[in-house]
Design a protein around this motif. Sequence first.
Motif, PDB file in Angstrom:
ATOM      1  N   ARG A  83      -7.163  11.659  50.518  1.00  0.00           N
ATOM      2  CA  ARG A  83      -7.570  10.472  49.755  1.00  0.00           C
ATOM      3  C   ARG A  83      -6.337   9.749  49.202  1.00  0.00           C
ATOM      4  NH1 ARG A  83     -10.890  12.773  46.546  1.00  0.00           N
ATOM      5  NH2 ARG A  83      -9.663  12.812  44.636  1.00  0.00           N
ATOM      6  N   TYR A  84      -5.370  10.514  48.714  1.00  0.00           N
ATOM      7  CA  TYR A  84      -4.129   9.919  48.205  1.00  0.00           C
ATOM      8  C   TYR A  84      -3.320   9.271  49.342  1.00  0.00           C
ATOM      9  CZ  TYR A  84      -4.874  12.458  43.787  1.00  0.00           C
ATOM     10  OH  TYR A  84      -5.386  12.919  42.601  1.00  0.00           O
ATOM     11  N   ILE A  85      -3.253   9.970  50.485  1.00  0.00           N
ATOM     12  CA  ILE A  85      -2.497   9.435  51.630  1.00  0.00           C
ATOM     13  C   ILE A  85      -3.124   8.140  52.134  1.00  0.00           C
ATOM     14  CG2 ILE A  85      -1.851   9.855  54.044  1.00  0.00           C
ATOM     15  CD1 ILE A  85      -1.498  12.827  53.287  1.00  0.00           C
ATOM     16  N   ASP A  86      -4.448   8.122  52.233  1.00  0.00           N
ATOM     17  CA  ASP A  86      -5.155   6.906  52.693  1.00  0.00           C
ATOM     18  C   ASP A  86      -4.909   5.734  51.748  1.00  0.00           C
ATOM     19  OD1 ASP A  86      -6.154   8.253  54.864  1.00  0.00           O
ATOM     20  OD2 ASP A  86      -8.099   8.698  53.955  1.00  0.00           O
ATOM     21  N   SER A  90      -2.969   2.237  52.753  1.00  0.00           N
ATOM     22  CA  SER A  90      -3.591   0.931  52.524  1.00  0.00           C
ATOM     23  C   SER A  90      -2.663   0.005  51.730  1.00  0.00           C
ATOM     24  CB  SER A  90      -4.920   1.117  51.787  1.00  0.00           C
ATOM     25  OG  SER A  90      -5.514  -0.117  51.508  1.00  0.00           O
ATOM     26  N   LEU A  91      -2.019   0.546  50.716  1.00  0.00           N
ATOM     27  CA  LEU A  91      -1.116  -0.246  49.878  1.00  0.00           C
ATOM     28  C   LEU A  91       0.184  -0.592  50.608  1.00  0.00           C
ATOM     29  CD1 LEU A  91      -1.726   1.770  46.614  1.00  0.00           C
ATOM     30  CD2 LEU A  91      -2.235  -0.667  46.905  1.00  0.00           C
ATOM     31  N   LEU A  92       0.634   0.326  51.484  1.00  0.00           N
ATOM     32  CA  LEU A  92       1.861   0.078  52.238  1.00  0.00           C
ATOM     33  C   LEU A  92       1.686  -1.108  53.196  1.00  0.00           C
ATOM     34  CD1 LEU A  92       4.729   1.252  52.565  1.00  0.00           C
ATOM     35  CD2 LEU A  92       3.856   2.626  54.449  1.00  0.00           C
ATOM     36  N   LYS A  94      -0.029  -3.613  52.603  1.00  0.00           N
ATOM     37  CA  LYS A  94      -0.010  -4.831  51.772  1.00  0.00           C
ATOM     38  C   LYS A  94       1.368  -5.053  51.132  1.00  0.00           C
ATOM     39  CE  LYS A  94      -4.884  -4.106  50.580  1.00  0.00           C
ATOM     40  NZ  LYS A  94      -5.840  -3.754  49.492  1.00  0.00           N
ATOM     41  N   TRP A  95       2.363  -4.264  51.555  1.00  0.00           N
ATOM     42  CA  TRP A  95       3.722  -4.342  51.031  1.00  0.00           C
ATOM     43  C   TRP A  95       3.809  -4.021  49.541  1.00  0.00           C
ATOM     44  CZ3 TRP A  95       6.504  -4.830  55.302  1.00  0.00           C
ATOM     45  CH2 TRP A  95       5.951  -5.534  56.370  1.00  0.00           C
ATOM     46  N   ASP A  96       2.813  -3.299  49.038  1.00  0.00           N
ATOM     47  CA  ASP A  96       2.833  -2.906  47.626  1.00  0.00           C
ATOM     48  C   ASP A  96       3.515  -1.537  47.532  1.00  0.00           C
ATOM     49  OD1 ASP A  96       2.414  -2.414  44.961  1.00  0.00           O
ATOM     50  OD2 ASP A  96       0.309  -3.046  44.958  1.00  0.00           O
ATOM     51  N   TYR A  97       4.848  -1.553  47.581  1.00  0.00           N
ATOM     52  CA  TYR A  97       5.611  -0.313  47.705  1.00  0.00           C
ATOM     53  C   TYR A  97       5.501   0.598  46.480  1.00  0.00           C
ATOM     54  CZ  TYR A  97       7.743  -2.614  51.720  1.00  0.00           C
ATOM     55  OH  TYR A  97       7.948  -3.243  52.924  1.00  0.00           O
ATOM     56  N   ASP A  98       5.486  -0.003  45.293  1.00  0.00           N
ATOM     57  CA  ASP A  98       5.460   0.813  44.077  1.00  0.00           C
ATOM     58  C   ASP A  98       4.190   1.658  43.981  1.00  0.00           C
ATOM     59  OD1 ASP A  98       7.917  -0.120  43.335  1.00  0.00           O
ATOM     60  OD2 ASP A  98       7.136  -1.693  42.015  1.00  0.00           O
ATOM     61  N   LYS A  99       3.045   1.006  44.213  1.00  0.00           N
ATOM     62  CA  LYS A  99       1.776   1.732  44.139  1.00  0.00           C
ATOM     63  C   LYS A  99       1.628   2.717  45.306  1.00  0.00           C
ATOM     64  CE  LYS A  99      -0.929  -1.633  41.486  1.00  0.00           C
ATOM     65  NZ  LYS A  99      -2.076  -2.567  41.514  1.00  0.00           N
ATOM     66  N   ALA A 100       2.104   2.314  46.470  1.00  0.00           N
ATOM     67  CA  ALA A 100       2.053   3.200  47.640  1.00  0.00           C
ATOM     68  C   ALA A 100       2.880   4.453  47.377  1.00  0.00           C
ATOM     69  CB  ALA A 100       2.569   2.481  48.881  1.00  0.00           C
ATOM     70  N   THR A 129      10.244   6.556  54.082  1.00  0.00           N
ATOM     71  CA  THR A 129      10.093   5.229  54.691  1.00  0.00           C
ATOM     72  C   THR A 129      10.178   4.124  53.642  1.00  0.00           C
ATOM     73  OG1 THR A 129       8.701   6.158  56.437  1.00  0.00           O
ATOM     74  CG2 THR A 129       8.567   3.776  56.095  1.00  0.00           C
ATOM     75  N   ILE A 130       9.535   4.355  52.489  1.00  0.00           N
ATOM     76  CA  ILE A 130       9.573   3.349  51.405  1.00  0.00           C
ATOM     77  C   ILE A 130      10.994   3.203  50.868  1.00  0.00           C
ATOM     78  CG2 ILE A 130       8.786   2.848  49.058  1.00  0.00           C
ATOM     79  CD1 ILE A 130       6.097   4.121  49.829  1.00  0.00           C
ATOM     80  N   HIS A 131      11.688   4.339  50.675  1.00  0.00           N
ATOM     81  CA  HIS A 131      13.088   4.277  50.220  1.00  0.00           C
ATOM     82  C   HIS A 131      13.922   3.470  51.210  1.00  0.00           C
ATOM     83  CE1 HIS A 131      13.313   6.851  46.680  1.00  0.00           C
ATOM     84  NE2 HIS A 131      12.511   7.731  47.274  1.00  0.00           N
ATOM     85  N   TYR A 132      13.724   3.755  52.502  1.00  0.00           N
ATOM     86  CA  TYR A 132      14.514   3.089  53.542  1.00  0.00           C
ATOM     87  C   TYR A 132      14.208   1.590  53.597  1.00  0.00           C
ATOM     88  CZ  TYR A 132      16.234   1.763  58.147  1.00  0.00           C
ATOM     89  OH  TYR A 132      16.878   1.117  59.177  1.00  0.00           O
ATOM     90  N   THR A 133      12.919   1.236  53.527  1.00  0.00           N
ATOM     91  CA  THR A 133      12.504  -0.166  53.600  1.00  0.00           C
ATOM     92  C   THR A 133      13.081  -0.984  52.453  1.00  0.00           C
ATOM     93  OG1 THR A 133      10.436   0.557  54.629  1.00  0.00           O
ATOM     94  CG2 THR A 133      10.486  -1.689  53.813  1.00  0.00           C
ATOM     95  N   GLN A 134      13.233  -0.324  51.312  1.00  0.00           N
ATOM     96  CA  GLN A 134      13.782  -1.016  50.133  1.00  0.00           C
ATOM     97  C   GLN A 134      15.304  -0.844  50.034  1.00  0.00           C
ATOM     98  OE1 GLN A 134      11.030   0.676  47.044  1.00  0.00           O
ATOM     99  NE2 GLN A 134      10.358  -1.446  46.856  1.00  0.00           N
ATOM    100  N   THR A 135      15.916  -0.470  51.171  1.00  0.00           N
ATOM    101  CA  THR A 135      17.375  -0.291  51.307  1.00  0.00           C
ATOM    102  C   THR A 135      17.958   0.750  50.336  1.00  0.00           C
ATOM    103  OG1 THR A 135      17.987  -2.109  49.810  1.00  0.00           O
ATOM    104  CG2 THR A 135      17.657  -2.674  52.138  1.00  0.00           C
TER     105      THR A 135
END
Length: 245
Positions: A83-86, A90-92, A94-100, A129-135
Amino acid sequence: VPIPRRKRGTLPRSLPRIHMGSAGQTNGPRSRRAPHIRIEFSVAVKKLCKCISVLTILIFLQSCEKKQNSWKRSKADRVETDRYIDAGDSLLKKWDYDKAYYYYSKAKLSAESKKDTSRMILSLINLATIHYTQTDYSGAETVVIETIPLLETKKDHSYNFDLNLTLGNIYSNTFDYENAIYCYNKASLIKTTTPIEKLVSLNNIAVVYLQMKEFKKAITILEPLITKKEILNDSSNYSRILTNL
């Protein structure tokens, strides 16, 4: 009344004498009882075999029941983690990195508490992936390195490609070209790597050579790639390789 003494070497009349045969077998009443003893022994053996068979079946059924219950428990344990992964996925999108990131972190903790290594690896890859995307390459590298020991405990190598590719991307962006090429090569050689994934790894190696200004090495890799069926059928990768050329 005193018991009368018997003469030495005599038997009372109530007990018949036993005569030994030439083959060491007894004659008389005892030999007539032997078949009954053998029949009773045979029946006892048959009963024992039946008991062993029933016991074996019961143990087998109990083992199957335990495996089924264990499978049900593991499936139920993953409900919260999934449930957490899903939610993070979903948030990723939408580019909502913080919540994702928040939900992937919750998924990692949930999987860790249940000792679910597969879900822990998946959650960590998403965090990297989120760390990398945000450089945030340093943060991404830290998360990937944390994941590597978990891979060694699993026979499933399906996550190895993603981790090595991500680590290669991190090193490429931090100008650590030697380690970048090493990780891309490692990703391409993993047994579970698909043909298209292998070609993507080779393209990334060529990109590193371009960054190093070793153009001949890059062209040597890219020219054969552009003719591959997997690349021709994949418009995004085809255009990417063509741009690199």
